[in-house]
Structures are given as C-alpha cells and as structure tokens.
Design an enzyme around this catalytic site. Structure first.
Site, PDB file in Angstrom:
ATOM      1  N   THR A 142       0.804  -1.226   0.000  1.00  0.00           N
ATOM      2  CA  THR A 142       0.000   0.000   0.000  1.00  0.00           C
ATOM      3  C   THR A 142       0.830   1.266   0.000  1.00  0.00           C
ATOM      4  OG1 THR A 142      -1.766  -1.112   1.184  1.00  0.00           O
ATOM      5  CG2 THR A 142      -1.765   1.257   1.329  1.00  0.00           C
ATOM      6  N   THR A 180       2.610 -10.204  14.459  1.00  0.00           N
ATOM      7  CA  THR A 180       1.471 -10.713  13.719  1.00  0.00           C
ATOM      8  C   THR A 180       0.590  -9.523  13.341  1.00  0.00           C
ATOM      9  OG1 THR A 180      -0.203 -12.440  13.768  1.00  0.00           O
ATOM     10  CG2 THR A 180       0.002 -11.203  15.778  1.00  0.00           C
ATOM     11  N   ASP A 187       0.086  -7.030   4.666  1.00  0.00           N
ATOM     12  CA  ASP A 187      -0.680  -8.280   4.792  1.00  0.00           C
ATOM     13  C   ASP A 187       0.177  -9.498   5.135  1.00  0.00           C
ATOM     14  OD1 ASP A 187      -2.942  -6.852   4.291  1.00  0.00           O
ATOM     15  OD2 ASP A 187      -3.238  -7.577   2.251  1.00  0.00           O
ATOM     16  N   GLN A 229      -3.721 -21.275  18.971  1.00  0.00           N
ATOM     17  CA  GLN A 229      -4.580 -20.364  18.203  1.00  0.00           C
ATOM     18  C   GLN A 229      -4.756 -19.036  18.930  1.00  0.00           C
ATOM     19  OE1 GLN A 229      -8.395 -22.226  17.425  1.00  0.00           O
ATOM     20  NE2 GLN A 229      -7.453 -24.011  16.493  1.00  0.00           N
ATOM     21  N   CYS A 230      -4.404 -19.012  20.209  1.00  0.00           N
ATOM     22  CA  CYS A 230      -4.533 -17.768  20.973  1.00  0.00           C
ATOM     23  C   CYS A 230      -3.534 -16.743  20.456  1.00  0.00           C
ATOM     24  CB  CYS A 230      -4.251 -18.018  22.456  1.00  0.00           C
ATOM     25  SG  CYS A 230      -5.435 -19.101  23.227  1.00  0.00           S
ATOM     26  N   SER A 288       1.598  -7.708  -1.200  1.00  0.00           N
ATOM     27  CA  SER A 288       2.298  -8.761  -0.449  1.00  0.00           C
ATOM     28  C   SER A 288       1.547 -10.094  -0.455  1.00  0.00           C
ATOM     29  CB  SER A 288       2.603  -8.310   0.971  1.00  0.00           C
ATOM     30  OG  SER A 288       1.438  -8.295   1.748  1.00  0.00           O
ATOM     31  N   SER A 289       0.311 -10.104  -0.923  1.00  0.00           N
ATOM     32  CA  SER A 289      -0.401 -11.378  -1.050  1.00  0.00           C
ATOM     33  C   SER A 289       0.256 -12.257  -2.107  1.00  0.00           C
ATOM     34  CB  SER A 289      -1.859 -11.138  -1.459  1.00  0.00           C
ATOM     35  OG  SER A 289      -2.446 -10.236  -0.572  1.00  0.00           O
TER      36      SER A 289
END
Ligand code: ASP
Length: 365
Positions: free
Chosen positions: A35, A187, A112, A299-300, A80-81
């Site tokens: 972006t 993240t 991303d 997953q936390c 970045s995808s």
C-alpha cells in the site's frame, strides 16, 4: 511470474563533507510493493502498486536525515499477497549482495504478509550484524492522512542509529505506528487501524515518541562475530492445520495424506490442547512415524503451548509432536520451511526446532 530487479540507485541524500562521509551511515531502501506505494485506479477505485520513482518524491524529508540512502526496487512491485519463497530469496539476495556496502537495510513491504516475510528473512540471514527493518503503511504515501511518512522516516532513523560507529540493531525488525518489534514475534492484527501489528509475546524493542526510546536489554544478542550466512533452501511442502470443533476424520486424513508432505503447523486450542479422539491422535501418530514434523502452536494471540498441562495435550507430547512454545504461526511456518531445508538429522529435528534460533520464541523451561 517475472521479477526482474532494477537497481534504481536514487541518491536521495548527497553528503558534502568527505570527512563526515566515512562515518555517515549508508542505507539501502528496498521497495517490494504494498500500500505504501500504491495509487488508486480512478476508473475502478482499486489500489494498485505504482512506480517507486514517484514514491520517493513524496518524502523529501529523507534529505534531512543524517544518513545516505540508496534505493532498489522490485521491477514489478507487488501486493504482499503475491509474496512467496521466490521473492523471499530475491530479497535476501539483494541484502547479501549489498551487505558489505551498507550499514543497514529498510524493506518496504505490504503489511498483509509482512510478518511472514520478515520472519522468514530472519531465519535466512544467520549471524546478521546489521539492521534489516521492515515497514509499510495502511494508507498510500500520497494520501493526506498517510501513516507512511512516519513509518518510513523513523525506520530509516532506526536503521541508521549507531553506537561506537557500529549499527545499534543487529536483527530483523518490523516498525509500524511508533513501535519497533522483533519481526519474527509479530502478527498483523488489524486491517483498519494504523496500529496494524502486535508482538504478543515479546515487548517492543523501541518506542517512538518525543524521543526514540530503545529497550536495549531486549535486543537479540549475537553470541559471536561469525560472518553472515545466507540460507536459501526452503521447503514449502508444508501446511497450517487449524483445528476447530467438529473437524472431521476425513479432513485431517486427507491433509496428512498429501504427497511428500514434510511438515505441519498444527494450530491448537489454548495452551496446546486438541481433541482426544482416538482417530485424531492415531492419524497424527502415523504421520509422525512417516517422518512428517508436526509443530504445536496455539490459536490464541498470546501465551504459549505447554504440552502435558491438560489431559488434552498429553497424547500429543507422547507421540513426538514438537512444541512451538510461544512462537507465532507466521514464525513457526517460516522456521519449519527453513529447518526442513537444512537436512537436519531426524533424531535432532525436534530439539533444534524447540531451541531459540533468532529470538523467535522463549527458551523452553
Ligand atoms: N494489500 C496490501 C499488501 O499487503 C496491504 C498493505 O500494504 O498494507 O500488499
């Protein structure tokens, strides 16, 4: 896909005093896309990457920084995808080729998948002795309310910070919205706010306010002065398997049956808990026996895997599942790709994965 790299060699800052020049930090700004350098297609309203030449014209402020900056751009900047191992390798090759020439590197990248790329680069650059700072933005640089300028200018300032004429930072970092993080701890958590990233299990290495405050005690300590080693063998026949209530035998079976599957990042509940059903444990057990490495991550957003704490993870520990401890999924994926490419003997793999290599996870106690 084609990714010719063109060295644009924009001299953004021309130093006049030759005596000072020897000491002035010299940086390489690498533009991959994202972006930060996008423009709106007026017809469709869609954001698309555009020419890097135009991007740097929007930031004349760089000329006032006490460093020199050359730039290098992907010939075709990408969202970045579209980042894959091919582009990660291109990126480390640019750094490798220019390593001796520059005191630090700033990488402009879409937000991303920035945590994935930056984590991978941290494993690919062993014994790094210079800063590699990833940054980007939520709004394009030409936008009036852009966050790009602050992100870019402060990243350059951080990359050029020295102590005793040596770079202060010697690791791969990610700078976004006033915080400098260890990249392989990050993240992306928000697609709307300027504060797009977090580092749930490790505090920021620096915070930018009126002053730039470094948390020196949190920096990654290089144990020796060994030269840079660049690792480019990445194994990508791996999968992220996120368990969910109701996951069926068929799904797990089919995933673990993928031909030549080498590794699995298993996203479990809480502190590493998973269904205790026989079929589930047996499928994992057979995969491990076949030589598939399975890493347990939570997953936390924050916290760590502690196998054996609950009954629901005792079996996983027994069948040889690797503990990801407090690693992020992005970093676990990158570490698995990297270690699988390193031909580590089978009996050592678990131990190596469970050790801290680039500060990506806490040491297991
Ligand atoms: N889609 C963009 C990318 O990751 C988003 C960004 O740059 O923030 O390339």
């Amino acid at each position: 896909m084609y990714f010719y790299l063109v060295n644009l060699q924009h001299k953004l800052f021309q130093t006049q005093i030759t005596d000072k020049m020897a000491k002035t930090p010299h940086l390489l700004l690498i533009y991959t896309g994202g972006t930060i350098g996008m423009v709106k297609d007026f017809k469709t309203g869609v954001l698309k990457p555009f020419n890097f030449d135009k991007l740097i014209k929007h930031i004349p402020e760089i000329n006032h920084l006490d460093c020199t900056v050359d730039s290098f751009s992907f010939d075709t900047p990408i969202d970045s995808s579209d980042m894959n191992q091919e582009e990660w390798i291109l990126l480390v090759e640019i750094i490798e080729k220019n390593y001796d020439k520059y005191d630090g590197f700033v990488v402009l990248h879409g937000s991303d998948t920035m945590s994935y790329t930056a984590s991978a680069i941290s494993f690919m650059l062993e014994n790094l002795g210079k800063p590699v700072i990833f940054t980007g933005s939520q709004l394009p640089i030409g936008d009036l309310r852009t966050d790009a300028k602050e992100n870019l200018i402060t990243s350059i300032e951080i990359a050029s910070t020295q102590k005793n004429e040596k770079p202060l930072i010697t690791e791969v970092c990610l700078y976004f919205e006033y915080k400098l993080y260890r990249a392989n701890r990050t993240t992306k958590i928000n697609a709307e706010h300027f504060e797009a990233f977090t580092s749930p299990n490790y505090p920021p290495l620096a915070v930018s306010g009126v002053h730039l405050k470094f948390n020196y005690h949190l920096f990654f300590k290089k144990e020796n002065a060994a030269p840079l080693k660049v690792r480019k063998n990445l194994e990508n026949n791996i999968v992220i398997l996120k368990i969910f209530p109701g996951i069926t035998k068929e799904i797990v079976q089919n995933i673990l049956r993928i031909q030549d599957l080498k590794g699995v990042v298993l996203e479990t509940y809480g502190s590493g808990n998973a269904p205790t059903k026989k079929w589930f444990v047996n499928l994992l057990k057979d995969a491990v026996k076949k030589g598939v490495y399975i890493v347990n991550v939570t997953q936390c957003v924050a916290g760590s895997v502690i196998m054996g704490q609950y009954e629901t993870s005792v079996e996983l520990e027994k069948i040889g599942i690797i503990s990801g401890n407090d690693i992020t999924t992005e970093s676990a994926l990158a570490k698995l790709m990297y270690l699988l490419g390193e031909n580590i003997p089978k009996n050592e793999f678990k131990k190596v994965f469970e050790s801290q290599l680039r500060g990506e996870m806490s040491e297991l106690t």
